[in-house]
Design an enzyme around this catalytic site. Structure first.
Site, PDB file in Angstrom:
ATOM      1  N   SER A 425       0.516  -1.530   0.083  1.00 53.31           N
ATOM      2  CA  SER A 425       0.337  -0.129   0.171  1.00 53.31           C
ATOM      3  C   SER A 425       1.386   1.196  -0.188  1.00 53.31           C
ATOM      4  CB  SER A 425      -1.024  -0.331   1.012  1.00 53.31           C
ATOM      5  OG  SER A 425      -1.843   0.791   1.158  1.00 53.31           O
ATOM      6  N   PRO A 426       0.355   2.074  -0.860  1.00 51.38           N
ATOM      7  CA  PRO A 426       1.104   3.190  -1.073  1.00 51.38           C
ATOM      8  C   PRO A 426       1.632   3.765   0.897  1.00 51.38           C
ATOM      9  CG  PRO A 426      -1.102   3.672  -1.296  1.00 51.38           C
ATOM     10  CD  PRO A 426      -1.040   2.565  -1.427  1.00 51.38           C
ATOM     11  N   GLN A 503       1.255   6.698  -7.201  1.00 47.46           N
ATOM     12  CA  GLN A 503      -0.240   6.777  -6.587  1.00 47.46           C
ATOM     13  C   GLN A 503       0.652   8.651  -7.249  1.00 47.46           C
ATOM     14  OE1 GLN A 503      -0.686   7.588  -2.829  1.00 47.46           O
ATOM     15  NE2 GLN A 503      -2.986   6.902  -2.914  1.00 47.46           N
ATOM     16  N   TYR A 589      -7.610  14.415   1.294  1.00 50.72           N
ATOM     17  CA  TYR A 589      -7.226  15.588   0.913  1.00 50.72           C
ATOM     18  C   TYR A 589      -7.455  16.783  -0.564  1.00 50.72           C
ATOM     19  CZ  TYR A 589      -2.946  13.049   2.964  1.00 50.72           C
ATOM     20  OH  TYR A 589      -2.188  12.878   4.053  1.00 50.72           O
ATOM     21  N   ARG A 637      -8.104   5.714  -5.495  1.00 48.59           N
ATOM     22  CA  ARG A 637      -8.212   5.161  -4.176  1.00 48.59           C
ATOM     23  C   ARG A 637      -9.264   6.656  -3.431  1.00 48.59           C
ATOM     24  NH1 ARG A 637      -4.148   4.352   0.858  1.00 48.59           N
ATOM     25  NH2 ARG A 637      -4.039   1.762   0.533  1.00 48.59           N
ATOM     26  N   ARG A 731       1.539  -1.496   7.003  1.00 51.42           N
ATOM     27  CA  ARG A 731       2.494  -1.139   7.956  1.00 51.42           C
ATOM     28  C   ARG A 731       2.727  -2.546   8.588  1.00 51.42           C
ATOM     29  NH1 ARG A 731      -2.208   0.523  12.079  1.00 51.42           N
ATOM     30  NH2 ARG A 731      -3.428  -0.309  10.592  1.00 51.42           N
TER      31      ARG A 731
HETATM   32  C1  LIG Z   1       3.474   5.595   6.858  1.00 54.68           C
HETATM   33  C2  LIG Z   1       2.152   5.675   6.529  1.00 54.68           C
HETATM   34  C3  LIG Z   1       2.337   6.493   4.708  1.00 54.68           C
HETATM   35  C4  LIG Z   1       1.366   6.221   4.499  1.00 54.68           C
HETATM   36  N1  LIG Z   1       0.592   7.439   3.424  1.00 54.68           N
HETATM   37  C5  LIG Z   1      -0.445   6.825   2.809  1.00 54.68           C
HETATM   38  C6  LIG Z   1      -0.200   7.471   0.986  1.00 54.68           C
HETATM   39  O1  LIG Z   1       0.657   8.181   1.003  1.00 54.68           O
HETATM   40  N2  LIG Z   1      -1.352   7.445   0.785  1.00 54.68           N
HETATM   41  C7  LIG Z   1      -1.964   6.877   0.828  1.00 54.68           C
HETATM   42  O2  LIG Z   1      -3.235   6.952  -0.149  1.00 54.68           O
HETATM   43  N3  LIG Z   1      -2.036   5.899   1.815  1.00 54.68           N
HETATM   44  C8  LIG Z   1      -1.501   6.101   3.076  1.00 54.68           C
HETATM   45  N4  LIG Z   1      -1.084   5.486   4.052  1.00 54.68           N
HETATM   46  C9  LIG Z   1      -2.169   4.456   4.222  1.00 54.68           C
HETATM   47  C10 LIG Z   1      -1.512   3.120   3.824  1.00 54.68           C
HETATM   48  O3  LIG Z   1      -2.083   2.977   2.757  1.00 54.68           O
HETATM   49  C11 LIG Z   1      -3.053   2.023   4.963  1.00 54.68           C
HETATM   50  O4  LIG Z   1      -4.265   2.273   3.810  1.00 54.68           O
HETATM   51  C12 LIG Z   1      -3.095   2.343   5.914  1.00 54.68           C
HETATM   52  O5  LIG Z   1      -2.247   2.599   6.699  1.00 54.68           O
HETATM   53  C13 LIG Z   1      -4.652   0.752   6.368  1.00 54.68           C
HETATM   54  O6  LIG Z   1      -3.408  -0.190   6.127  1.00 54.68           O
HETATM   55  P1  LIG Z   1      -1.672  -1.210   7.047  1.00 54.68           P
HETATM   56  O7  LIG Z   1      -3.641  -0.828   8.207  1.00 54.68           O
HETATM   57  O8  LIG Z   1      -2.020  -2.011   6.307  1.00 54.68           O
HETATM   58  O9  LIG Z   1      -1.084   0.006   7.733  1.00 54.68           O
HETATM   59  C14 LIG Z   1       0.329   5.573   5.239  1.00 54.68           C
HETATM   60  C15 LIG Z   1       0.316   5.013   6.354  1.00 54.68           C
HETATM   61  C16 LIG Z   1       1.124   4.968   6.718  1.00 54.68           C
HETATM   62  C17 LIG Z   1       1.371   3.539   7.270  1.00 54.68           C
END
Ligand SMILES: Cc1cc2nc3c(=O)[nH]c(=O)nc-3n(C[C@H](O)[C@H](O)[C@H](O)COP(=O)(O)O)c2cc1C
Ligand SMILES: Cc1cc2nc3c(=O)[nH]c(=O)nc-3n(C[C@H](O)[C@H](O)[C@H](O)COP(=O)(O)OP(=O)(O)OC[C@H]3O[C@@H](n4cnc5c(N)ncnc54)[C@H](O)[C@@H]3O)c2cc1C
Length: 784
Positions: A425-426, A503, A589, A637, A731
């Site tokens: 994921s981004p 993205q 955003y 997204r 994560r």
């Molecule tokens: C450090 C960090 C940076 C993130 N940056 C982005 C991002 O640039 N773009 C986005 O759409 N989501 C971003 N997210 C959200 C993640 O892509 C994801 O949707 C969210 O962490 C839930 O997934 P997880 O439970 O596997 O961590 C970010 C999450 C984390 C932890």
């Protein structure tokens, strides 16, 4: 103690007999308005675990119930002319009458006074009682009388059901789905004695009304159901014994939760709710009787532990409430998921899924049964399903080879094929200089590309300097950045078989903030590398009240400029060689700020109804799609739920997805939240997956599920059930770049490619997990 149970259902009777057994000096009375043999309903089911619990407390009753039980293992689905059966599900069923008669007889033997055909008007009918048990069922008058104290929260659910019986006997728990001109009906069917089967028929309210069943008397309803399920019934009749019900015999399920479970009345008697009076669980997981029985057991246990004397009652009841409330909520949550599945299956699954996948979705409806649970229950069936799924995913495979878990099946959109269903994921890293991704990004993304995921999505990348969240965010607004990205993309392509996505997003009102570790979402400090820059968004707003900068509402000229920036960034992304482009329309955003009514208060054609609010994001989408090579996929997204009253809901998410689909989007990445600080999110395992599921089935577009997906078992369950096409994992990939390779080894799937330089570690990791698994298996029986 003097104990009176108002209501002689499973809760009142079982508690009565347990207390009498605990101490024969207790004076226990059960008051029941019906005759001993006059009860509603047919059979009830419960699990082997409940039986074990009962055996510990009263072996005699447990033995009698056990002898009267019908045990079965299989679940059978009758759907679209197909019959699909899987085993290992382990249920027991017993006639409700039989169960009550066993409990009544045991009460009599122990000396519990049973008073039938007496309606208790209130707890105050028994002023000298030390303890009054309000086991008076779902419509508890005692609960209603003290509603201010008990604080009942009663939710009436939309589906209608009728509880019928038949003499046709079935050897499996059977689900039969029938389509009518007005919608789908389903029957939940299970035998409970040598002669009789429970046959519950259920449908949504609108289907019920469209068939005029609201005007039908019980016999007409039975005639209707007999005709609808004629093939299944094979000439057998349906029967009702709901003769005490007036008018239509069709009910709505009511979910009951209470804030307080007990009180002391004005005579000094303690009054406590038990069974359906205090909580209900939908019949979709058949646990109402189990809960009632276990309430009785827990209350008895506390009397045994703390002393069964009047002076201990307050402490006993407090402990009882504390312990049972948590356990009950856990079960009610699972029942809720299962209930919702049956409520929406007509609109979401019946027409959309093929019978094999429909069966899988139904079996995992409560989200407590996962892919690996299904393997334990019926390995043969699950492997057959895995083969079916892999074939659908285009894998031609020799039957002699082991089945491929759904997580490791390929996925193709336009000209891009991902080797499996896992996406990194981004994740913003805040580590770029002047928007240029550097060595850090090469190592970070390169490591994750080598880690086994089908695709790596680079962090939000900005089309202009003012589109950045922080000064550390990368961009694509100049050719230096384009070249830096190309170096990373080339590296990923040359050193791994992962695909790489970009993205593109604009931070809008959430821009000009510090790097996460210096104060997430907070404006830049005076001594930061750059001064704060002005913010734009759909409407003027301040993300952190009293803290963030206030953004300016975009003019049409701003919109033209931003669209042109998005297009230029897209061209650079294409030149850099990215395989996939995601447009960021989530998390508050810029584009998200147009979509959500919480952040869009515009009075022009870009504000107001959802169609208007989507206008600008769709404009950007279309311009980007036009600039992005036709053979490459584009996803969007979205925040599928704002988690704030008045914000975007999952139903809106379906409409949003439909609009992007019509504009040419290939896939919707279903995230949620981060739009307003007022959000109240219900976190939990796979908590956003229901949005991906709903969007996929109702809007008919591929989806990515994301959020708290942390094991192969989650990914397999989601993909196999058709809840999403891909799973994004964020994560866990920070903790372990090789998350996918590690999870493959954990589940014993060895056909994954490791980078050739790392291969010596592969078999070591696989045998390490295999050893752990076999040690756990050996230890399990010893513990049991
Ligand atoms: C450090 C960090 C940076 C993130 N940056 C982005 C991002 O640039 N773009 C986005 O759409 N989501 C971003 N997210 C959200 C993640 O892509 C994801 O949707 C969210 O962490 C839930 O997934 P997880 O439970 O596997 O961590 C970010 C999450 C984390 C932890
Ligand atoms: C269609 C359907 C299917 C179900 N299937 C299952 C299943 O498969 N498995 C399962 O475990 N559960 C099932 N249940 C739920 C189950 O029936 C209840 O959860 C369970 O019976 C609760 O027990 P109880 O003792 O709390 O309440 P009840 O069984 O409702 O007993 C309450 C009793 O109190 C009596 N009463 C009420 N008010 C008074 C009064 N003022 N004076 C005297 N007597 C009074 C009533 O006559 C009744 O006998 C199903 C329910 C429905 C509706």
């Amino acid at each position: 103690m003097k104990i009176v149970c108002i209501g002689g259902g499973p809760a009142g009777l079982y508690f009565g007999l347990l207390m009498k057994q605990l101490n024969a000096d207790h004076d226990v009375t059960v008051v029941e308005r019906n005759k001993p043999y006059d009860t509603f309903g047919w059979g009830v089911v419960f699990s082997d675990a409940t039986m074990d619990n009962m055996r510990q407390w009263d072996g005699e009753t447990a033995d009698e119930i056990q002898a009267a039980f019908n045990h079965w293992d299989d679940i059978e689905l009758l759907f679209k002319g197909r019959t699909i059966r899987s085993g290992g599900h382990g249920f027991v069923g017993i006639g409700r009458k039989k169960l009550l008669n066993i409990l009544q007889a045991r009460c009599e033997r122990l000396g519990v006074k049973l008073v039938f055909e007496r309606e208790a008007q209130s707890d105050e009918d028994y002023p000298d009682a030390d303890l009054v048990i309000a086991s008076d069922g779902i419509n508890s008058t005692v609960r209603t009388k003290y509603a201010e104290v008990f604080k009942p929260d009663i939710v009436t659910r939309p589906n209608r059901y009728i509880w019928l019986g038949t003499h046709r006997l079935y050897d499996a728990f059977t689900f039969d789905f029938q389509r009518t001109e007005h919608g789908w009906f389903q029957a939940h069917i299970y035998k409970f004695d040598d002669k009789t089967t429970t046959f519950i028929v259920e449908c949504p309210e609108h289907v019920f009304l469209a068939h005029g069943l609201d005007k039908a008397d019980p016999q007409q309803s039975i005639d209707f159901c007999e005709k609808l399920f004629a093939d299944n019934l094979q000439g057998h009749k349906l029967m009702t014994n709901a003769r005490h019900l007036r008018g239509s015999a069709w009910l709505n399920f009511q979910r009951v939760v209470c804030g307080q479970w007990w009180l002391k009345n004005r005579h000094g008697s303690h009054v406590v709710l038990m069974g359906d009076a205090v909580h209900t669980a939908h019949f979709a997981i058949g646990s109402g009787t189990k809960l009632a029985i276990e309430d009785a057991i827990e209350l008895t246990r506390q009397f045994q532990r703390l002393g069964d004397r009047p002076e201990n009652i307050t402490e006993v009841l407090s402990t009882y409430q504390e312990l049972r409330r948590i356990e009950t909520l856990r079960l009610q949550n699972a029942a809720w998921n299962a209930m919702e599945w049956f409520e929406v299956c007509g609109q979401r699954y019946c027409d959309q899924l093929e019978p094999e996948q429909f069966m899988y979705s139904m079996l995992t409806r409560s989200q407590r049964i996962s892919h690996e649970n299904l393997r334990l229950r019926d390995k043969g069936w699950l492997e057959g399903y895995e083969r079916w799924f892999a074939a659908r995913a285009g894998m031609a495979r020799d039957a002699a080879l082991p089945a491929v878990p759904p997580m490791f099946t390929p996925y193709t959109l336009r000209g891009t094929t991902l080797k499996n269903r896992v996406v990194v994921s981004p994740m913003a890293q805040y580590s770029a200089l002047d928007g240029v991704p550097g060595e850090y990004h090469l190592v970070h993304l390169g490591a994750r590309a080598m880690g086994g995921a089908g695709m790596v999505v680079a962090e939000m990348t900005c089309p202009s300097p003012d589109a950045r969240i922080t000064p550390g965010c990368p961009g694509l607004w100049n050719d230096t950045q384009g070249a830096a990205w190309k170096r990373i993309v080339d590296w990923v392509h040359n050193h791994s078989d992962a695909r790489i996505a970009v993205q593109i997003g604009h931070a809008g009102a959430k821009g000009s903030t510090r790097r996460a570790w210096d104060g997430i979402d907070k404006p830049l400090l005076a001594d930061d590398t750059e001064p704060n820059w002005p913010l734009i968004s759909a409407s003027a707003q301040q993300y952190l009240e009293g803290v963030s900068q206030v953004s300016r509402s975009m003019t049409r000229a701003d919109m033209d400029r931003v669209t042109a920036d998005f297009v230029a960034a897209t061209r650079r992304a294409a030149a850099a060689g990215f395989d996939w482009l995601e447009l960021h329309c989530a998390h508050g955003y810029l584009l998200s700020s147009f979509i959500s009514p919480l952040t869009n208060q515009r009075g022009d054609v870009y504000g107001g109804c959802l169609e208007n609010r989507l206008r600008y994001p769709l404009e950007v989408f279309c311009a980007v799609r036009e600039a992005w090579p036709q053979h490459l996929p584009m996803s969007v997204r979205i925040s599928a739920h704002d988690w704030v009253e008045g914000g975007i809901t999952p139903a809106d998410a379906v409409a949003i997805a439909r609009a992007f689909k019509a504009a040419g989007a290939d896939l919707i990445d279903c995230s949620s939240g981060q739009v307003s600080k007022k959000e109240k999110i219900s976190f939990g395992r796979m908590f956003q997956t229901p949005f991906a599921d709903r969007v996929r089935q109702e809007a008919g577009i591929a989806t990515i599920a994301v959020g708290a997906i942390s094991e192969a078992d989650h990914v397999n369950s989601i993909i196999a059930a058709g809840r999403a096409d891909l799973c994004a994992v964020a994560r866990p990939h920070l903790a372990n770049p090789a998350w996918t390779l590690t999870e493959a080894a954990k589940i014993g799937f060895t056909e994954v490619m490791w980078p050739q330089q790392y291969r010596s570690a592969k078999s070591q990791m696989e045998s390490h997990f295999a050893r752990e698994k076999s040690m756990a298996a050996q230890a399990a029986p010893a513990r049991a």
